[in-house]
Design a protein around this motif. Structure first.
Motif, PDB file in Angstrom:
ATOM      1  N   VAL A 158       0.779  -1.181   0.031  1.00 29.66           N
ATOM      2  CA  VAL A 158      -0.040   0.047  -0.028  1.00 29.66           C
ATOM      3  C   VAL A 158       0.773   1.185  -0.045  1.00 29.66           C
ATOM      4  O   VAL A 158       0.250   2.474  -0.172  1.00 29.66           O
ATOM      5  CB  VAL A 158      -0.983  -0.044   1.109  1.00 29.66           C
ATOM      6  CG1 VAL A 158      -2.024  -1.106   0.961  1.00 29.66           C
ATOM      7  CG2 VAL A 158      -0.300  -0.198   2.502  1.00 29.66           C
ATOM      8  N   LEU A 159       2.141   1.241   0.140  1.00 28.38           N
ATOM      9  CA  LEU A 159       3.041   2.389   0.023  1.00 28.38           C
ATOM     10  C   LEU A 159       4.089   2.075  -0.720  1.00 28.38           C
ATOM     11  O   LEU A 159       4.742   0.997  -0.738  1.00 28.38           O
ATOM     12  CB  LEU A 159       3.715   2.618   1.420  1.00 28.38           C
ATOM     13  CG  LEU A 159       2.482   3.374   2.526  1.00 28.38           C
ATOM     14  CD1 LEU A 159       3.127   3.358   3.864  1.00 28.38           C
ATOM     15  CD2 LEU A 159       2.115   4.627   2.096  1.00 28.38           C
ATOM     16  N   PRO A 160       4.659   2.781  -1.380  1.00 26.39           N
ATOM     17  CA  PRO A 160       6.226   2.913  -2.077  1.00 26.39           C
ATOM     18  C   PRO A 160       7.022   2.393  -1.003  1.00 26.39           C
ATOM     19  O   PRO A 160       7.009   2.995   0.223  1.00 26.39           O
ATOM     20  CB  PRO A 160       6.370   4.161  -2.819  1.00 26.39           C
ATOM     21  CG  PRO A 160       5.163   4.932  -2.763  1.00 26.39           C
ATOM     22  CD  PRO A 160       4.289   4.274  -1.581  1.00 26.39           C
ATOM     23  N   GLY A 161       8.134   1.683  -1.446  1.00 22.29           N
ATOM     24  CA  GLY A 161       9.114   1.132  -0.668  1.00 22.29           C
ATOM     25  C   GLY A 161       9.850   2.421  -0.093  1.00 22.29           C
ATOM     26  O   GLY A 161      10.085   3.423  -0.914  1.00 22.29           O
ATOM     27  N   LEU A 162      10.300   2.784   1.043  1.00 27.06           N
ATOM     28  CA  LEU A 162      11.139   3.667   1.736  1.00 27.06           C
ATOM     29  C   LEU A 162      12.538   3.235   2.042  1.00 27.06           C
ATOM     30  O   LEU A 162      12.945   2.410   2.487  1.00 27.06           O
ATOM     31  CB  LEU A 162      10.456   3.975   3.306  1.00 27.06           C
ATOM     32  CG  LEU A 162      10.974   5.050   3.986  1.00 27.06           C
ATOM     33  CD1 LEU A 162      10.842   6.400   3.345  1.00 27.06           C
ATOM     34  CD2 LEU A 162      10.607   5.176   5.350  1.00 27.06           C
ATOM     35  N   LYS A 163      12.970   3.952   1.187  1.00 25.00           N
ATOM     36  CA  LYS A 163      14.735   3.841   1.320  1.00 25.00           C
ATOM     37  C   LYS A 163      15.310   4.995   1.590  1.00 25.00           C
ATOM     38  O   LYS A 163      15.081   6.198   1.310  1.00 25.00           O
ATOM     39  CB  LYS A 163      15.032   3.654  -0.280  1.00 25.00           C
ATOM     40  CG  LYS A 163      14.372   2.425  -1.041  1.00 25.00           C
ATOM     41  CD  LYS A 163      14.682   2.315  -2.493  1.00 25.00           C
ATOM     42  CE  LYS A 163      14.093   1.054  -3.120  1.00 25.00           C
ATOM     43  NZ  LYS A 163      14.462   0.828  -4.558  1.00 25.00           N
ATOM     44  N   VAL A 164      16.236   4.883   2.483  1.00 22.24           N
ATOM     45  CA  VAL A 164      17.139   5.809   3.164  1.00 22.24           C
ATOM     46  C   VAL A 164      18.514   5.741   2.905  1.00 22.24           C
ATOM     47  O   VAL A 164      18.936   4.516   3.023  1.00 22.24           O
ATOM     48  CB  VAL A 164      16.676   5.972   4.507  1.00 22.24           C
ATOM     49  CG1 VAL A 164      17.878   6.762   5.414  1.00 22.24           C
ATOM     50  CG2 VAL A 164      15.205   6.444   4.958  1.00 22.24           C
ATOM     51  N   GLU A 165      19.064   6.626   2.443  1.00 21.59           N
ATOM     52  CA  GLU A 165      20.846   6.567   2.291  1.00 21.59           C
ATOM     53  C   GLU A 165      21.410   6.487   3.572  1.00 21.59           C
ATOM     54  O   GLU A 165      21.395   7.257   4.504  1.00 21.59           O
ATOM     55  CB  GLU A 165      21.076   7.850   1.468  1.00 21.59           C
ATOM     56  CG  GLU A 165      22.555   7.706   1.124  1.00 21.59           C
ATOM     57  CD  GLU A 165      23.139   6.883   0.077  1.00 21.59           C
ATOM     58  OE1 GLU A 165      24.347   6.929   0.097  1.00 21.59           O
ATOM     59  OE2 GLU A 165      22.355   6.273  -0.691  1.00 21.59           O
ATOM     60  N   LEU A 166      22.096   5.379   3.611  1.00 24.08           N
ATOM     61  CA  LEU A 166      22.986   4.899   4.991  1.00 24.08           C
ATOM     62  C   LEU A 166      22.263   5.196   6.185  1.00 24.08           C
ATOM     63  O   LEU A 166      21.049   4.613   6.400  1.00 24.08           O
ATOM     64  CB  LEU A 166      24.312   5.614   4.682  1.00 24.08           C
ATOM     65  CG  LEU A 166      25.055   5.372   3.488  1.00 24.08           C
ATOM     66  CD1 LEU A 166      26.454   6.040   3.522  1.00 24.08           C
ATOM     67  CD2 LEU A 166      25.470   3.806   3.474  1.00 24.08           C
ATOM     68  N   SER A 167      22.848   5.966   7.063  1.00 29.46           N
ATOM     69  CA  SER A 167      22.271   6.402   8.388  1.00 29.46           C
ATOM     70  C   SER A 167      21.108   7.269   8.222  1.00 29.46           C
ATOM     71  O   SER A 167      21.401   8.471   7.896  1.00 29.46           O
ATOM     72  CB  SER A 167      23.345   6.736   9.297  1.00 29.46           C
ATOM     73  OG  SER A 167      22.789   6.968  10.566  1.00 29.46           O
ATOM     74  N   PRO A 168      20.021   6.935   8.780  1.00 23.32           N
ATOM     75  CA  PRO A 168      18.887   7.970   8.647  1.00 23.32           C
ATOM     76  C   PRO A 168      19.207   9.226   9.512  1.00 23.32           C
ATOM     77  O   PRO A 168      19.492   9.299  10.610  1.00 23.32           O
ATOM     78  CB  PRO A 168      17.609   7.227   9.174  1.00 23.32           C
ATOM     79  CG  PRO A 168      18.114   6.055  10.168  1.00 23.32           C
ATOM     80  CD  PRO A 168      19.579   5.844   9.636  1.00 23.32           C
ATOM     81  N   SER A 169      18.903  10.265   8.706  1.00 24.31           N
ATOM     82  CA  SER A 169      19.072  11.721   9.484  1.00 24.31           C
ATOM     83  C   SER A 169      17.536  11.956  10.497  1.00 24.31           C
ATOM     84  O   SER A 169      16.796  11.187  10.295  1.00 24.31           O
ATOM     85  CB  SER A 169      19.223  12.811   8.253  1.00 24.31           C
ATOM     86  OG  SER A 169      18.017  13.140   7.524  1.00 24.31           O
ATOM     87  N   GLU A 170      17.610  12.948  11.026  1.00 26.10           N
ATOM     88  CA  GLU A 170      16.565  13.482  11.577  1.00 26.10           C
ATOM     89  C   GLU A 170      15.427  13.562  10.756  1.00 26.10           C
ATOM     90  O   GLU A 170      14.221  13.155  10.995  1.00 26.10           O
ATOM     91  CB  GLU A 170      16.592  14.853  12.497  1.00 26.10           C
ATOM     92  CG  GLU A 170      17.409  14.522  13.990  1.00 26.10           C
ATOM     93  CD  GLU A 170      16.971  13.131  14.626  1.00 26.10           C
ATOM     94  OE1 GLU A 170      15.782  13.229  14.797  1.00 26.10           O
ATOM     95  OE2 GLU A 170      17.715  12.371  14.967  1.00 26.10           O
ATOM     96  N   GLU A 171      15.600  14.303   9.554  1.00 25.37           N
ATOM     97  CA  GLU A 171      14.462  14.371   8.585  1.00 25.37           C
ATOM     98  C   GLU A 171      14.214  13.037   8.004  1.00 25.37           C
ATOM     99  O   GLU A 171      13.002  12.611   7.788  1.00 25.37           O
ATOM    100  CB  GLU A 171      15.205  15.398   7.389  1.00 25.37           C
ATOM    101  CG  GLU A 171      14.211  15.514   6.557  1.00 25.37           C
ATOM    102  CD  GLU A 171      14.667  16.405   5.231  1.00 25.37           C
ATOM    103  OE1 GLU A 171      14.693  15.877   4.095  1.00 25.37           O
ATOM    104  OE2 GLU A 171      15.133  17.506   5.628  1.00 25.37           O
ATOM    105  N   ASP A 172      15.002  12.202   7.881  1.00 28.28           N
ATOM    106  CA  ASP A 172      14.726  10.656   7.374  1.00 28.28           C
ATOM    107  C   ASP A 172      13.648  10.047   8.358  1.00 28.28           C
ATOM    108  O   ASP A 172      12.996   9.516   8.115  1.00 28.28           O
ATOM    109  CB  ASP A 172      15.770   9.788   7.164  1.00 28.28           C
ATOM    110  CG  ASP A 172      16.715  10.422   6.017  1.00 28.28           C
ATOM    111  OD1 ASP A 172      16.178  10.957   4.927  1.00 28.28           O
ATOM    112  OD2 ASP A 172      17.872  10.212   5.951  1.00 28.28           O
ATOM    113  N   LYS A 173      14.144  10.269   9.896  1.00 27.32           N
ATOM    114  CA  LYS A 173      13.503   9.654  11.046  1.00 27.32           C
ATOM    115  C   LYS A 173      11.873   9.907  10.810  1.00 27.32           C
ATOM    116  O   LYS A 173      11.209   9.253  10.961  1.00 27.32           O
ATOM    117  CB  LYS A 173      14.255   9.819  11.924  1.00 27.32           C
ATOM    118  CG  LYS A 173      15.493   8.960  12.410  1.00 27.32           C
ATOM    119  CD  LYS A 173      16.061   9.456  13.763  1.00 27.32           C
ATOM    120  CE  LYS A 173      17.368   8.576  13.725  1.00 27.32           C
ATOM    121  NZ  LYS A 173      18.127   8.788  14.877  1.00 27.32           N
ATOM    122  N   GLU A 174      11.860  11.203  10.725  1.00 27.02           N
ATOM    123  CA  GLU A 174      10.434  11.724  10.523  1.00 27.02           C
ATOM    124  C   GLU A 174       9.830  11.152   9.406  1.00 27.02           C
ATOM    125  O   GLU A 174       8.558  10.889   9.859  1.00 27.02           O
ATOM    126  CB  GLU A 174      10.428  13.279  10.347  1.00 27.02           C
ATOM    127  CG  GLU A 174       8.923  14.148  10.375  1.00 27.02           C
ATOM    128  CD  GLU A 174       8.207  13.687  11.806  1.00 27.02           C
ATOM    129  OE1 GLU A 174       6.864  13.709  11.383  1.00 27.02           O
ATOM    130  OE2 GLU A 174       8.830  13.586  12.702  1.00 27.02           O
TER     131      GLU A 174
END
Length: 148
Positions: A117-133
Protein backbone atom coordinates in the motif's frame (compact mmCIF):
# COMPACT_ATOMS: atom_id res chain seq x y z
CA UNK A 1 -7.75 -2.31 15.59
CA UNK A 2 -5.72 -4.10 12.96
CA UNK A 3 -2.66 -5.95 14.16
CA UNK A 4 0.71 -5.27 12.55
CA UNK A 5 3.94 -7.26 12.51
CA UNK A 6 7.30 -5.75 11.63
CA UNK A 7 10.20 -8.03 10.73
CA UNK A 8 13.55 -6.46 9.93
CA UNK A 9 17.28 -7.10 9.49
CA UNK A 10 19.94 -4.59 10.44
CA UNK A 11 23.71 -5.02 10.46
CA UNK A 12 25.01 -1.54 11.29
CA UNK A 13 21.90 -0.26 13.04
CA UNK A 14 20.64 1.92 10.17
CA UNK A 15 17.60 -0.21 9.30
CA UNK A 16 16.94 -0.73 13.01
CA UNK A 17 16.82 3.06 13.49
CA UNK A 18 14.32 3.23 10.62
CA UNK A 19 12.28 0.41 12.21
CA UNK A 20 12.16 2.21 15.56
CA UNK A 21 11.00 5.47 13.96
CA UNK A 22 8.34 3.65 11.91
CA UNK A 23 7.21 1.89 15.09
CA UNK A 24 6.83 5.29 16.80
CA UNK A 25 4.59 6.44 13.95
CA UNK A 26 2.51 3.25 14.08
CA UNK A 27 2.02 3.61 17.82
CA UNK A 28 1.26 7.35 17.62
CA UNK A 29 -1.50 6.49 15.15
CA UNK A 30 -2.87 3.83 17.52
CA UNK A 31 -1.58 0.75 15.75
CA UNK A 32 -0.90 -2.51 17.58
CA UNK A 33 2.63 -3.52 16.60
CA UNK A 34 4.83 -6.55 17.21
CA UNK A 35 8.49 -5.99 16.21
CA UNK A 36 10.86 -8.88 15.53
CA UNK A 37 14.38 -9.26 14.28
CA UNK A 38 14.35 -11.51 11.22
CA UNK A 39 16.62 -13.88 13.18
CA UNK A 40 13.82 -14.37 15.73
CA UNK A 41 10.98 -14.83 13.23
CA UNK A 42 9.60 -17.53 10.98
CA UNK A 43 7.92 -16.57 7.70
CA UNK A 44 4.61 -18.08 8.82
CA UNK A 45 4.23 -15.25 11.36
CA UNK A 46 3.11 -13.00 8.50
CA UNK A 47 -0.17 -14.92 8.15
CA UNK A 48 -1.15 -14.05 11.74
CA UNK A 49 -1.40 -10.26 11.22
CA UNK A 50 -3.50 -7.84 9.18
CA UNK A 51 -0.55 -5.59 8.35
CA UNK A 52 3.01 -6.53 7.42
CA UNK A 53 6.06 -4.27 7.56
CA UNK A 54 9.35 -5.72 6.33
CA UNK A 55 12.71 -3.97 6.64
CA UNK A 56 16.00 -4.98 5.07
CA UNK A 57 19.22 -3.30 4.12
CA UNK A 58 20.60 -4.12 0.69
CA UNK A 59 23.71 -6.26 0.77
CA UNK A 60 26.47 -6.15 -1.79
CA UNK A 61 25.30 -5.35 -5.28
CA UNK A 62 21.58 -5.75 -4.64
CA UNK A 63 21.03 -8.89 -2.58
CA UNK A 64 18.94 -9.54 0.49
CA UNK A 65 21.10 -9.75 3.62
CA UNK A 66 22.17 -13.30 4.50
CA UNK A 67 20.14 -13.28 7.72
CA UNK A 68 16.97 -12.62 5.66
CA UNK A 69 17.40 -15.59 3.29
CA UNK A 70 15.82 -18.31 5.47
CA UNK A 71 12.86 -16.04 6.24
CA UNK A 72 12.48 -15.23 2.54
CA UNK A 73 12.47 -18.97 1.72
CA UNK A 74 9.88 -19.56 4.49
CA UNK A 75 7.61 -17.02 2.77
CA UNK A 76 7.38 -19.16 -0.38
CA UNK A 77 4.33 -21.17 0.71
CA UNK A 78 2.38 -18.33 2.35
CA UNK A 79 -1.03 -17.03 1.29
CA UNK A 80 -1.14 -13.32 2.08
CA UNK A 81 -4.39 -12.41 0.31
CA UNK A 82 -6.18 -9.64 2.20
CA UNK A 83 -3.02 -8.49 3.98
CA UNK A 84 -1.66 -4.98 3.56
CA UNK A 85 2.08 -4.54 3.49
CA UNK A 86 4.95 -2.06 3.13
CA UNK A 87 8.74 -2.37 2.93
CA UNK A 88 11.64 -0.17 4.05
CA UNK A 89 15.40 -0.31 4.27
CA UNK A 90 18.69 1.52 4.37
CA UNK A 91 20.59 1.73 1.11
CA UNK A 92 23.96 2.77 -0.28
CA UNK A 93 24.09 4.70 -3.55
CA UNK A 94 27.71 3.57 -4.06
CA UNK A 95 26.26 0.34 -5.51
CA UNK A 96 24.63 0.06 -8.91
CA UNK A 97 21.34 -1.33 -7.52
CA UNK A 98 19.99 1.18 -5.01
CA UNK A 99 17.89 -0.50 -2.34
CA UNK A 100 17.26 -3.66 -4.36
CA UNK A 101 16.40 -5.65 -1.21
CA UNK A 102 13.38 -3.38 -0.69
CA UNK A 103 12.28 -4.04 -4.27
CA UNK A 104 12.84 -7.80 -3.89
CA UNK A 105 10.62 -7.94 -0.80
CA UNK A 106 7.89 -5.86 -2.46
CA UNK A 107 7.88 -8.28 -5.40
CA UNK A 108 7.64 -11.31 -3.07
CA UNK A 109 4.80 -9.83 -1.01
CA UNK A 110 2.86 -8.97 -4.18
CA UNK A 111 3.49 -12.45 -5.59
CA UNK A 112 2.03 -13.96 -2.39
CA UNK A 113 -1.16 -11.88 -2.65
CA UNK A 114 -0.45 -9.04 -0.23
CA UNK A 115 -1.44 -5.52 -1.20
CA UNK A 116 1.64 -3.30 -0.97
CA UNK A 117 0.00 0.00 0.00
CA UNK A 118 3.03 2.34 0.13
CA UNK A 119 6.07 2.78 -2.10
CA UNK A 120 9.21 1.25 -0.62
CA UNK A 121 10.91 3.62 1.81
CA UNK A 122 14.63 3.82 1.07
CA UNK A 123 17.07 5.86 3.15
CA UNK A 124 20.69 6.54 2.24
CA UNK A 125 22.87 4.89 4.90
CA UNK A 126 22.26 6.26 8.41
CA UNK A 127 18.88 8.01 8.76
CA UNK A 128 19.04 11.75 9.47
CA UNK A 129 16.47 13.44 11.71
CA UNK A 130 14.56 14.34 8.54
CA UNK A 131 14.68 10.69 7.43
CA UNK A 132 13.45 9.55 10.84
CA UNK A 133 10.49 11.92 10.56
CA UNK A 134 9.76 10.44 7.12
CA UNK A 135 9.85 7.00 8.77
CA UNK A 136 7.39 8.11 11.47
CA UNK A 137 5.06 9.45 8.77
CA UNK A 138 5.45 6.14 6.88
CA UNK A 139 4.29 4.27 10.00
CA UNK A 140 1.33 6.62 10.55
CA UNK A 141 0.27 6.40 6.91
CA UNK A 142 0.46 2.61 7.02
CA UNK A 143 -1.93 2.50 9.99
CA UNK A 144 -4.34 4.86 8.22
CA UNK A 145 -4.30 2.67 5.11
CA UNK A 146 -4.97 -0.44 7.22
CA UNK A 147 -8.15 1.18 8.53
CA UNK A 148 -9.53 1.63 4.99
Amino acid sequence: MASIVMVYASMTGNTEEMAEAIAEGVQEEGGELVMKSVLDADGSILEQYDGILLGAYTWGDGELPDEFLDFYDDMESLQLDGKKAAVFGSCDSAYSSYGAAVDTLIEKLTELGAEVVLPGLKVELSPSEEDKEACRQFGKQFVRLLKE
